[in-house]
Design a protein around this motif. Structure first.
Motif, PDB file in Angstrom:
ATOM      1  N   GLY A 460       0.685  -1.219   0.063  1.00 40.67           N
ATOM      2  CA  GLY A 460      -0.327   0.408   0.334  1.00 40.67           C
ATOM      3  C   GLY A 460       1.010   1.543   0.332  1.00 40.67           C
ATOM      4  N   SER A 461       0.411   2.692  -0.342  1.00 40.43           N
ATOM      5  CA  SER A 461       0.959   3.527  -0.345  1.00 40.43           C
ATOM      6  C   SER A 461      -0.173   4.554  -0.159  1.00 40.43           C
ATOM      7  CB  SER A 461       1.801   3.691  -1.371  1.00 40.43           C
ATOM      8  OG  SER A 461       0.956   4.548  -2.614  1.00 40.43           O
ATOM      9  N   LYS A 462      -0.019   5.740  -0.119  1.00 43.38           N
ATOM     10  CA  LYS A 462      -1.028   6.680   0.080  1.00 43.38           C
ATOM     11  C   LYS A 462      -1.888   6.999  -1.454  1.00 43.38           C
ATOM     12  CE  LYS A 462      -1.251  11.609   0.669  1.00 43.38           C
ATOM     13  NZ  LYS A 462      -0.257  12.851   1.296  1.00 43.38           N
ATOM     14  N   TYR A 463      -1.272   6.669  -2.467  1.00 44.88           N
ATOM     15  CA  TYR A 463      -1.157   6.423  -3.756  1.00 44.88           C
ATOM     16  C   TYR A 463      -1.915   5.345  -4.565  1.00 44.88           C
ATOM     17  CZ  TYR A 463       0.045  11.524  -3.685  1.00 44.88           C
ATOM     18  OH  TYR A 463       0.911  12.799  -3.263  1.00 44.88           O
ATOM     19  N   SER A 464      -2.384   4.618  -3.318  1.00 44.79           N
ATOM     20  CA  SER A 464      -2.499   2.883  -4.166  1.00 44.79           C
ATOM     21  C   SER A 464      -3.755   1.986  -2.394  1.00 44.79           C
ATOM     22  CB  SER A 464      -0.705   2.396  -3.474  1.00 44.79           C
ATOM     23  OG  SER A 464      -0.974   1.250  -4.443  1.00 44.79           O
ATOM     24  N   ASN A 465      -4.535   1.947  -3.161  1.00 43.82           N
ATOM     25  CA  ASN A 465      -5.287   1.127  -2.796  1.00 43.82           C
ATOM     26  C   ASN A 465      -4.177  -0.439  -3.227  1.00 43.82           C
ATOM     27  OD1 ASN A 465      -6.985   2.331  -2.071  1.00 43.82           O
ATOM     28  ND2 ASN A 465      -8.515   2.279  -3.133  1.00 43.82           N
ATOM     29  N   GLY A 466      -3.852  -0.481  -3.583  1.00 44.70           N
ATOM     30  CA  GLY A 466      -2.421  -1.774  -3.545  1.00 44.70           C
ATOM     31  C   GLY A 466      -2.214  -2.107  -4.861  1.00 44.70           C
ATOM     32  N   THR A 467      -0.702  -2.501  -4.689  1.00 40.02           N
ATOM     33  CA  THR A 467      -0.262  -2.621  -6.191  1.00 40.02           C
ATOM     34  C   THR A 467       0.149  -4.004  -6.532  1.00 40.02           C
ATOM     35  OG1 THR A 467       0.417  -0.300  -7.030  1.00 40.02           O
ATOM     36  CG2 THR A 467       1.157  -2.677  -8.273  1.00 40.02           C
ATOM     37  N   THR A 468      -0.721  -5.028  -6.392  1.00 36.58           N
ATOM     38  CA  THR A 468      -0.390  -6.605  -6.271  1.00 36.58           C
ATOM     39  C   THR A 468       1.034  -7.187  -6.973  1.00 36.58           C
ATOM     40  OG1 THR A 468      -2.764  -6.687  -5.502  1.00 36.58           O
ATOM     41  CG2 THR A 468      -1.756  -8.426  -6.489  1.00 36.58           C
ATOM     42  N   ILE A 469       1.415  -8.011  -6.096  1.00 37.01           N
ATOM     43  CA  ILE A 469       2.759  -8.954  -6.970  1.00 37.01           C
ATOM     44  C   ILE A 469       2.650 -10.422  -6.793  1.00 37.01           C
ATOM     45  CG2 ILE A 469       5.197  -8.402  -7.082  1.00 37.01           C
ATOM     46  CD1 ILE A 469       4.318  -6.319  -8.307  1.00 37.01           C
ATOM     47  N   GLY A 521       7.506   8.249 -10.453  1.00 39.54           N
ATOM     48  CA  GLY A 521       7.006   9.091  -9.853  1.00 39.54           C
ATOM     49  C   GLY A 521       5.826  10.234  -9.600  1.00 39.54           C
ATOM     50  N   ASN A 522       5.274  11.145 -10.119  1.00 38.38           N
ATOM     51  CA  ASN A 522       4.767  12.034  -9.864  1.00 38.38           C
ATOM     52  C   ASN A 522       3.522  12.489  -9.750  1.00 38.38           C
ATOM     53  OD1 ASN A 522       3.837  14.999  -9.474  1.00 38.38           O
ATOM     54  ND2 ASN A 522       4.824  16.120 -11.211  1.00 38.38           N
ATOM     55  N   PRO A 523       2.910  12.535  -7.755  1.00 36.31           N
ATOM     56  CA  PRO A 523       1.582  11.571  -7.933  1.00 36.31           C
ATOM     57  C   PRO A 523       0.533  12.801  -9.380  1.00 36.31           C
ATOM     58  CG  PRO A 523       3.210  12.172  -5.856  1.00 36.31           C
ATOM     59  CD  PRO A 523       3.871  12.452  -7.239  1.00 36.31           C
ATOM     60  N   ARG A 524       1.192  13.509  -8.960  1.00 35.84           N
ATOM     61  CA  ARG A 524      -0.031  14.621  -9.870  1.00 35.84           C
ATOM     62  C   ARG A 524      -0.257  13.984 -11.238  1.00 35.84           C
ATOM     63  NH1 ARG A 524       1.904  20.969  -8.453  1.00 35.84           N
ATOM     64  NH2 ARG A 524       1.616  20.669  -5.906  1.00 35.84           N
ATOM     65  N   SER A 525       0.628  12.716 -11.761  1.00 34.40           N
ATOM     66  CA  SER A 525       0.316  12.431 -12.813  1.00 34.40           C
ATOM     67  C   SER A 525      -0.457  12.413 -13.054  1.00 34.40           C
ATOM     68  CB  SER A 525       1.657  12.466 -13.333  1.00 34.40           C
ATOM     69  OG  SER A 525       2.030  11.774 -14.904  1.00 34.40           O
ATOM     70  N   GLN A 526      -1.487  11.738 -13.782  1.00 28.17           N
ATOM     71  CA  GLN A 526      -2.041  11.274 -13.994  1.00 28.17           C
ATOM     72  C   GLN A 526      -2.175   9.883 -15.384  1.00 28.17           C
ATOM     73  OE1 GLN A 526      -5.229   9.954 -12.119  1.00 28.17           O
ATOM     74  NE2 GLN A 526      -4.914  11.511 -11.395  1.00 28.17           N
ATOM     75  N   GLN A 527      -1.092  10.844 -16.514  1.00 26.43           N
ATOM     76  CA  GLN A 527      -0.715   9.336 -17.018  1.00 26.43           C
ATOM     77  C   GLN A 527       0.480   9.203 -16.903  1.00 26.43           C
ATOM     78  OE1 GLN A 527       2.213  11.596 -19.914  1.00 26.43           O
ATOM     79  NE2 GLN A 527       2.990  10.335 -21.065  1.00 26.43           N
ATOM     80  N   GLY A 528       1.233   9.642 -15.404  1.00 27.83           N
ATOM     81  CA  GLY A 528       2.469   8.215 -15.251  1.00 27.83           C
ATOM     82  C   GLY A 528       1.426   6.648 -14.107  1.00 27.83           C
ATOM     83  N   LEU A 529       0.607   7.354 -13.628  1.00 26.05           N
ATOM     84  CA  LEU A 529       0.235   6.175 -12.757  1.00 26.05           C
ATOM     85  C   LEU A 529      -0.213   4.985 -13.918  1.00 26.05           C
ATOM     86  CD1 LEU A 529      -2.471   8.206 -10.199  1.00 26.05           C
ATOM     87  CD2 LEU A 529      -0.067   6.982 -10.041  1.00 26.05           C
ATOM     88  N   GLU A 556       7.459   2.782  -0.936  1.00 22.84           N
ATOM     89  CA  GLU A 556       7.650   3.477  -0.034  1.00 22.84           C
ATOM     90  C   GLU A 556       7.570   5.199   0.094  1.00 22.84           C
ATOM     91  OE1 GLU A 556      11.935   1.924   2.527  1.00 22.84           O
ATOM     92  OE2 GLU A 556      10.805   0.500   1.267  1.00 22.84           O
ATOM     93  N   LYS A 557       7.091   5.519   1.561  1.00 25.95           N
ATOM     94  CA  LYS A 557       6.824   6.424   1.111  1.00 25.95           C
ATOM     95  C   LYS A 557       6.236   7.210   0.420  1.00 25.95           C
ATOM     96  CE  LYS A 557      10.362   6.751   4.856  1.00 25.95           C
ATOM     97  NZ  LYS A 557      10.509   7.300   6.073  1.00 25.95           N
ATOM     98  N   ASN A 558       5.376   7.256   0.271  1.00 25.40           N
ATOM     99  CA  ASN A 558       4.110   7.256  -0.928  1.00 25.40           C
ATOM    100  C   ASN A 558       4.937   7.357  -2.651  1.00 25.40           C
ATOM    101  OD1 ASN A 558       2.769   7.974   1.413  1.00 25.40           O
ATOM    102  ND2 ASN A 558       3.035  10.015   1.883  1.00 25.40           N
ATOM    103  N   GLU A 559       5.841   6.866  -2.317  1.00 26.58           N
ATOM    104  CA  GLU A 559       6.796   6.675  -3.867  1.00 26.58           C
ATOM    105  C   GLU A 559       6.426   5.607  -4.911  1.00 26.58           C
ATOM    106  OE1 GLU A 559       8.698   9.234  -5.059  1.00 26.58           O
ATOM    107  OE2 GLU A 559       9.667  10.729  -3.029  1.00 26.58           O
ATOM    108  N   MET A 560       6.433   6.554  -6.048  1.00 30.92           N
ATOM    109  CA  MET A 560       6.229   5.461  -6.930  1.00 30.92           C
ATOM    110  C   MET A 560       7.347   5.087  -7.920  1.00 30.92           C
ATOM    111  SD  MET A 560       2.464   6.166  -9.069  1.00 30.92           S
ATOM    112  CE  MET A 560       2.562   7.559  -9.236  1.00 30.92           C
TER     113      MET A 560
END
Length: 830
Positions: A460-469, A521-529, A556-560
């Protein structure tokens, strides 16, 4: 009493600090204002436009003619003075402006035709372009007009070129180049027909088609923080009797954090609106519709501004919003999105326009007890086409010019004398941000990705409900944030080696000495997500020596963050033109093309469903320290058609100059779209010039068209890179040219597969290295452009990878860490 006074002073200071930190006003970092043709500076609304003499330093070509008119009836607007003089260009001329910060820039061009000596400006015809885009083509202004464009400048220089049409001249009355907030255009918008999300707006140049204040007065540049003009909507209403103006409540407008700001639209826009003239009749069933003229063959961004100054807390309004015949926001409730009198907006991107009109409508919803609907403001902006042009009259765009290397500097903080005040301001900011997330009801999310259907862990992260690996993956791929900081020297700005839609890319060194490229990743970038998700999906499928590999990731730390192998020799493009790097030999070029073809062939055939790269170009083929070619940048990649399908229907994505014309026309994607793009790369490698170069004579602008004319005449050697003259065996060049021509067939069914292409390139290399005795190809009488019988009869079942190639194909049983690499070496990404 003294303590209370001190407390009041402190609170007042904190309030002032808060306003300073979070005020919406925008201060442009670059601003160039020129009153062309004027002999003295001109002041308009407290802004000073330089005279021609003062602005002469920006002209890259000799100055031409200054024109002036004595007419006093040009226009009654505040900028009337700007139309009274003009600069006339009898030949191609350019203005060059230094841009201190990469990002969005307004270009505003003022035109008014008048007669000066022998120059009748009513008959002038000319084009205007930047390094990357054609803004106006075969343009002939007939009335006082201002053309406004929003361009994304990625280098330190903006060049605006005026090019007269044949036997004509060009002119401009005034010119503006002004920085715009990067937040003005977000990267994503909603699409319809088909519905979905449009990614990558940051890469487009936009032209303003309409900017309308519904139900309100004309908003002039002095009342807009970005010096824009908003016109009243009355002239655009299809049935004026269906509409009524709501009472103005400009003073009630609020700008909640995370939505609109005064830079998006001023209170004068959000505080007025046009609504249904239902007169309280519960049976009212009609739409209020506005009509706007547009140009065929382009997509348009439609921005709708809402601020509920109509309903009250006890009677929320729900209504439908239509663009053309599509209900883009059914049962839409503004107060559900935000609160009463809160300003916000929604962006939509249309399909390619197939007529000259865009309709925007609002109408009642069955959800509401009483029918009503309203709209506060609207903007329509044209997107450049796949060739980089905003004009159907001139479709050839300028080339991508490789920018000079420079460190990207940023202001990262605000010096504040009182540490306590800074802390309080930070707390206020975080509270506002949290409040925004609560209002939304959710945060930005990555949709969980299931890998190979196995059990998974969630990070999990602030910008993630879960990136599953998958648990089948190797957890050693996860790199701690502390290690990333150490590798990049705390994300040292001087280590930036690229900037893309996802964010910045840094060169780094891991503690074991491994050189890496770190994409943050830039959290503001929708393209990035979106790209992040696409690339993770690709990681589950492939690993190959000719696909750039992933080393690890950090969540970690709200990062991608994605960490890749570092490609020492950069892009193929950088070794062909635009730099001082040594020229590649013909053998090196063939080996590079062969390596890239192997990577693409593996993508197309390495699993049950093909993976289509969708952005094959020389800038996305990277070279390691041994000049081994690896395909990179999979942010636009797409799974191929199912077994019982012939294509994938999808929005057109890619880079102009390389784009498959059949895919562009039909929006039907196949592996053969990659083959076409690769054919363009083959010609780029051979000729060492940009695929689109409008500075050349018209017949030479498009490399593919120009080269194919010489190929069909059997004289391809006439246009090759001068560094290769006399160094290519004729048979090798013939086979290479035939292969490129077949790749560029108009229809995908007539193009070879990447396996076919690979076979032919390997054969071309054999022909270069040695003359094969008694080879029927030596005396072939096949027509130029027709592939040899071996290629025409080639099938995938016949292709057997070499032992050397197979030795580099990794086990696919786990999560494969490769085939991803977005804009990591140069700042020339999408």
């Amino acid at each position: 009493m003294m303590v209370w006074r001190v407390m009041k002073l402190l609170l007042w200071a904190l309030f002032i600090l808060y306003l300073a930190c979070f005020a919406n006003g925008f201060t442009p970092q670059d601003m160039y204002l020129i009153d062309c043709g004027s002999s003295s500076d001109t002041k308009v609304d407290d802004r000073t436009y330089l005279s021609d003499k003062s602005a002469a330093k920006y002209l890259s070509t000799p100055q031409d003619i200054l024109g002036t008119t004595s007419s006093n009836s040009i226009t009654s607007s505040e900028d009337a003075q700007l139309y009274k003089t003009a600069r006339i260009f009898t030949g191609t001329s350019s203005y060059k402006f230094s841009i201190s910060k990469s990002g969005r820039v307004w270009i505003r061009l003022y035109f008014f035709p008048f007669i000066y000596n022998n120059f009748n400006m009513n008959s002038a015809s000319f084009s205007v372009s930047t390094q990357k885009n054609v803004l106006l083509g075969n343009f002939t202004p007939k009335d006082p007009t201002m053309k406004e464009f929003l361009v994304n400048v990625t280098s330190g220089e903006l060049v605006i070129t005026f090019a007269p049409s044949s036997a004509s001249f060009a002119y401009v009355n005034a010119l503006e180049v002004v920085s715009a907030p990067d937040s003005l255009i977000t990267d994503d918008a909603v699409t319809f027909n088909p519905s979905g999300t449009f990614h990558g707006l940051v890469n487009y140049t936009l032209e303003t088609v309409a900017r309308v204040n519904m139900g309100g007065p004309l908003v002039t540049l002095k009342n807009d923080t970005l010096w824009r003009t908003w016109v009243n909507d009355g002239s655009f209403l299809v049935s004026p009797s269906f509409a009524v103006t709501n009472k103005s409540l400009i003073g009630s407008v609020k700008y909640p954090g995370g939505y609109a700001t005064e830079d998006i639209a001023p209170p004068t826009v959000y505080g007025t609106c046009t609504k249904m003239n239902s007169s309280g009749d519960p049976n009212s069933k009609f739409n209020v519709t506005w009509q706007f003229n547009v140009e065929l063959g382009f997509q348009y961004m439609v921005r709708l501004h809402f601020c509920d100054i109509v309903s009250d807390a006890a009677d929320e309004i729900f209504f439908n919003v239509f663009i053309n015949s599509f209900n883009v926001a059914p049962d839409f409730g503004p107060t559900v999105k935000v609160g009463l009198a809160d300003a916000f907006y929604m962006d939509y991107v249309t399909p390619l326009a197939n007529n000259n009109t865009v309709y925007v409508s609002i109408g009642p919803s069955t959800v509401s007890a009483s029918p009503d609907a309203f709209l506060n403001g609207l903007e329509i902006m044209k997107l450049n086409n796949s060739l980089g042009s905003l004009s159907a009259a001139v479709s050839e765009p300028p080339p991508f010019r490789q920018g000079s290397k420079k460190n990207v500097g940023m202001i990262v903080g605000l010096s504040i004398g009182v540490p306590l005040a800074l802390l309080v301001a930070l707390i206020v900011f975080l509270m506002r941000r949290r409040k925004k997330q609560v209002r939304l009801g959710h945060t930005k999310t990555w949709i969980p990705i299931s890998i190979n259907g196995t059990a998974s862990h969630t990070m999990g992260s602030k910008y993630s409900n879960g990136t599953t690996i998958s648990t089948a993956s190797n957890w050693s791929y996860r790199i701690p944030f502390a290690a990333v900081l150490e590798a990049t020297n705390d994300f040292d700005e001087s280590w930036v080696i690229g900037i893309g839609g996802f964010g910045k890319v840094y060169k780094g060194v891991l503690n074991d000495g491994t050189k890496v490229a770190v994409k943050r990743g830039n959290p503001r970038s929708q393209q990035g997500l979106s790209e992040f998700r696409t690339e993770i999906e690709m990681l589950s499928q492939f690993r190959h020596r000719h696909l750039v590999s992933l080393i690890g990731y950090c969540d970690e730390k709200n990062e991608m963050i994605l960490i890749y192998e570092y490609m020492e020799n950069g892009t193929v493009k950088s070794h062909l033109y635009g730099t001082d790097l040594p020229s590649l030999s013909w053998k090196q070029r063939l080996e590079i093309c062969i390596g890239a073809a192997r990577g693409l062939h593996y993508l197309h055939t390495g699993s049950t469903k093909a993976i289509i790269h969708r952005d094959v170009k020389s800038a996305n083929i990277l070279l390691d320290e041994n000049f081994l070619a690896k395909v990179a940048d999979f942010g636009l990649s797409k799974s191929g058609p199912e077994v019982d399908q012939t294509h994938v229907s999808t929005a057109v994505k890619g880079s102009f100059g390389y784009l498959d014309p059949e895919y562009f026309r039909r929006q039907q994607l196949t592996e053969k779209s990659d083959v076409y793009s690769f054919g363009v790369v083959l010609l780029e490698v051979l000729c060492a010039r940009p695929v689109i170069d409008p500075s050349l004579p018209r017949e030479m602008v498009n490399l593919a068209e120009w080269a194919m004319k010489w190929q069909k005449k059997g004289q391809l050697e006439q246009i090759i890179d001068p560094n290769l003259v006399g160094k290519i065996r004729p048979d090798s060049l013939r086979k290479y040219g035939e292969t490129a021509e077949k790749c560029l067939a108009d229809f995908g069914v007539d193009r070879p597969t990447m396996g076919d292409v690979l076979w032919n390139l390997e054969y071309a290399l054999q022909l270069q290295e040695a003359v094969i005795q008694n080879d029927p190809e030596e005396n072939s009488t096949n027509a130029i452009g027709e592939l040899s019988p071996q290629v025409n009869n080639f099938h995938h079942a016949d292709y057997t990878p070499s032992a050397a190639e197979m030795s580099h194909v990794d086990d696919l049983s786990g999560v494969s860490m490769s085939r991803v690499f977005s804009q990591l070496v140069k700042s020339e990404g999408r």
